[in-house]
Write a protein that holds these residues in place. Sequence first.
Motif, PDB file in Angstrom:
ATOM      1  N   LYS A  54     -61.029   4.830  14.848  1.00  0.00           N
ATOM      2  CA  LYS A  54     -62.112   5.275  15.719  1.00  0.00           C
ATOM      3  C   LYS A  54     -63.433   5.101  14.985  1.00  0.00           C
ATOM      4  CE  LYS A  54     -59.647   8.615  18.590  1.00  0.00           C
ATOM      5  NZ  LYS A  54     -59.525  10.044  18.974  1.00  0.00           N
ATOM      6  N   ALA A  55     -64.332   4.388  15.625  1.00  0.00           N
ATOM      7  CA  ALA A  55     -65.661   4.171  15.053  1.00  0.00           C
ATOM      8  C   ALA A  55     -66.668   5.081  15.753  1.00  0.00           C
ATOM      9  CB  ALA A  55     -66.073   2.715  15.219  1.00  0.00           C
ATOM     10  N   ILE A  56     -67.711   5.463  15.011  1.00  0.00           N
ATOM     11  CA  ILE A  56     -68.773   6.296  15.570  1.00  0.00           C
ATOM     12  C   ILE A  56     -70.097   5.556  15.441  1.00  0.00           C
ATOM     13  CG2 ILE A  56     -69.996   8.490  15.439  1.00  0.00           C
ATOM     14  CD1 ILE A  56     -67.638   9.739  14.144  1.00  0.00           C
ATOM     15  N   VAL A  57     -70.808   5.435  16.548  1.00  0.00           N
ATOM     16  CA  VAL A  57     -72.142   4.827  16.545  1.00  0.00           C
ATOM     17  C   VAL A  57     -73.158   5.944  16.738  1.00  0.00           C
ATOM     18  CG1 VAL A  57     -73.677   3.124  17.578  1.00  0.00           C
ATOM     19  CG2 VAL A  57     -71.196   2.723  17.562  1.00  0.00           C
ATOM     20  N   GLY A  97     -72.927  13.622  24.366  1.00  0.00           N
ATOM     21  CA  GLY A  97     -74.175  14.343  24.169  1.00  0.00           C
ATOM     22  C   GLY A  97     -73.780  15.786  23.904  1.00  0.00           C
ATOM     23  N   PHE A  98     -74.716  16.621  23.516  1.00  0.00           N
ATOM     24  CA  PHE A  98     -74.385  18.018  23.211  1.00  0.00           C
ATOM     25  C   PHE A  98     -75.298  18.952  23.992  1.00  0.00           C
ATOM     26  CE2 PHE A  98     -73.212  15.679  19.319  1.00  0.00           C
ATOM     27  CZ  PHE A  98     -71.851  15.946  19.310  1.00  0.00           C
ATOM     28  N   PHE A  99     -74.683  19.920  24.625  1.00  0.00           N
ATOM     29  CA  PHE A  99     -75.421  20.954  25.362  1.00  0.00           C
ATOM     30  C   PHE A  99     -75.147  22.277  24.671  1.00  0.00           C
ATOM     31  CE2 PHE A  99     -75.934  24.270  28.515  1.00  0.00           C
ATOM     32  CZ  PHE A  99     -77.050  23.895  29.234  1.00  0.00           C
ATOM     33  N   VAL A 100     -76.194  22.882  24.125  1.00  0.00           N
ATOM     34  CA  VAL A 100     -76.071  24.177  23.456  1.00  0.00           C
ATOM     35  C   VAL A 100     -76.893  25.190  24.228  1.00  0.00           C
ATOM     36  CG1 VAL A 100     -76.386  25.446  21.309  1.00  0.00           C
ATOM     37  CG2 VAL A 100     -75.832  23.011  21.235  1.00  0.00           C
ATOM     38  N   GLY A 101     -76.265  26.250  24.644  1.00  0.00           N
ATOM     39  CA  GLY A 101     -76.983  27.238  25.433  1.00  0.00           C
ATOM     40  C   GLY A 101     -76.260  28.563  25.485  1.00  0.00           C
ATOM     41  N   SER A 102     -76.515  29.288  26.544  1.00  0.00           N
ATOM     42  CA  SER A 102     -75.941  30.618  26.707  1.00  0.00           C
ATOM     43  C   SER A 102     -75.701  30.869  28.190  1.00  0.00           C
ATOM     44  CB  SER A 102     -76.880  31.682  26.133  1.00  0.00           C
ATOM     45  OG  SER A 102     -76.394  32.991  26.392  1.00  0.00           O
ATOM     46  N   SER A 238     -75.908  11.380  21.926  1.00  0.00           N
ATOM     47  CA  SER A 238     -75.827  11.690  20.497  1.00  0.00           C
ATOM     48  C   SER A 238     -74.990  10.664  19.742  1.00  0.00           C
ATOM     49  CB  SER A 238     -75.242  13.085  20.291  1.00  0.00           C
ATOM     50  OG  SER A 238     -76.120  14.065  20.805  1.00  0.00           O
ATOM     51  N   LEU A 239     -73.870  10.271  20.294  1.00  0.00           N
ATOM     52  CA  LEU A 239     -73.022   9.292  19.626  1.00  0.00           C
ATOM     53  C   LEU A 239     -72.064   8.646  20.612  1.00  0.00           C
ATOM     54  CD1 LEU A 239     -69.937  10.879  18.545  1.00  0.00           C
ATOM     55  CD2 LEU A 239     -71.843  12.336  17.949  1.00  0.00           C
ATOM     56  N   VAL A 240     -71.526   7.513  20.202  1.00  0.00           N
ATOM     57  CA  VAL A 240     -70.532   6.796  20.993  1.00  0.00           C
ATOM     58  C   VAL A 240     -69.312   6.561  20.120  1.00  0.00           C
ATOM     59  CG1 VAL A 240     -69.995   4.667  22.232  1.00  0.00           C
ATOM     60  CG2 VAL A 240     -72.286   5.667  22.414  1.00  0.00           C
ATOM     61  N   TRP A 241     -68.134   6.922  20.650  1.00  0.00           N
ATOM     62  CA  TRP A 241     -66.869   6.708  19.956  1.00  0.00           C
ATOM     63  C   TRP A 241     -66.247   5.411  20.484  1.00  0.00           C
ATOM     64  CZ3 TRP A 241     -64.456  10.346  16.577  1.00  0.00           C
ATOM     65  CH2 TRP A 241     -65.117  11.576  16.451  1.00  0.00           C
ATOM     66  N   LEU A 242     -65.710   4.618  19.576  1.00  0.00           N
ATOM     67  CA  LEU A 242     -65.063   3.357  19.942  1.00  0.00           C
ATOM     68  C   LEU A 242     -63.714   3.266  19.226  1.00  0.00           C
ATOM     69  CD1 LEU A 242     -68.174   1.028  19.418  1.00  0.00           C
ATOM     70  CD2 LEU A 242     -67.401   2.010  21.583  1.00  0.00           C
TER      71      LEU A 242
END
Length: 421
Positions: A54-57, A97-102, A238-242
């Motif tokens: 698995k690669a991360i871009v 992507g990342f969603f941080v909240g409450s 945020s990133l793409v996994w391949l």
Amino acid sequence: MKFLVLVFENIARNPVRTILTSLGTMMLVLVVTLVFTVLTTLDYVTKEKSANIKAIVTEKWQAPSLLPYSYAAGLSEGAADPNDPNAVRPQDSMSWGFFVGSTESNPAKRGYENLFFAFIMEPEKARTMLDGIDVLTDEQAAPLIAGIKRMNEIRNGVIIGPGRLEKMKKRIGDRITGYSRNYRDINLEMEIVGTFPKEATQYTDSAIINREYFEAQMDAYKLSNGNKPHPLADKTLSLVWLRVPDRVSFNKLTEQILTAPSYTNPPVKCETSSTGISSFLDAYRDIIWGVRWLLAPACMMVLALVISNAISISVRERRTEFAVLKVLGFLPWQILTLVLGEALLIGTLSGLLSAGLAYGVINGIWGGLPFPIAFFPSFAVPIDCLWWGAGMGAATAFAGSFVPAITARGVRVSDVFSKVA
């Protein structure tokens, strides 16, 4: 067989000392087992693989990585030239992507119990690309599969891990609102449609938000603010996994991505998932080193001293007994073996029992070891802990009892009976 019976009888002669030694062994083996649980998991995820890579871009010069979502389509194809039949294309891909909240609207009342952390992604990719879930059977992954199916029906569905559901006091079917912290003024109204499998303990506090729904909310923000886009509208990826089959394919894929002119503003980097995770864990390097090379050996040394102290007291009390055994024909090596056997029996059984309880209680009741580090909220105790526990108990018992056993072996009959007389 008679020799083994004699070992059991000797242990049972002083039950208080045996129980205290066993409890001390169990506690220290438990600590080392928990340490090894964390370390082996981190070693596994940072170990380089030669197949099914698995690669991360990610963004090259900034952390956290914030890329325009327009990168996702091309990167998911490995930046392959559509006119080049020899170009390498990934077997599978996933964008994050990342969603941080409450879930609490009032900032003054926000706390850990209403914290909300989610992956913004294509829901169907959770089954094939998330580590630990891609290896589960359909039966094990049933709660997730049901959630993915429902998310394809309603765009604002959300999948939340069992640990986070419990903390939030929510269940499947409930509706929640996620008030974002990293995307200001983006508040998502969602329906809980599924959860992560209990076997995937690393996702117990995580969630999945549909990428289409999130992007629609970003568009809605633009419409409601005089056609002015959100400040982070072009930074939602945020990133793409391949996934690629082997190292050769990975090297070719990396070359395609790094030389593609479409991904230069901002520039990107491509690395294996193990390398990316290792880089992320750099902040914890000193802690991990200390736990591996200071805490674990210290626990084993203390355990050896505990057993040595208990066996030494037993040997001093039984000098007359050992002298009698020699008179009856026991050879020195047999007395040595008898003392070592008693210690090994206590150490091995105590270590095995401690590891077995850790495996059953932590995995079965707690759902994993709650030790948040980096993006790992908990760690599952591996089945290998059973032989770890037995091995640690036996090794430290042998180390701690060897000197007392040598002392017992060297007891002189004449010296003992002269004092008795």
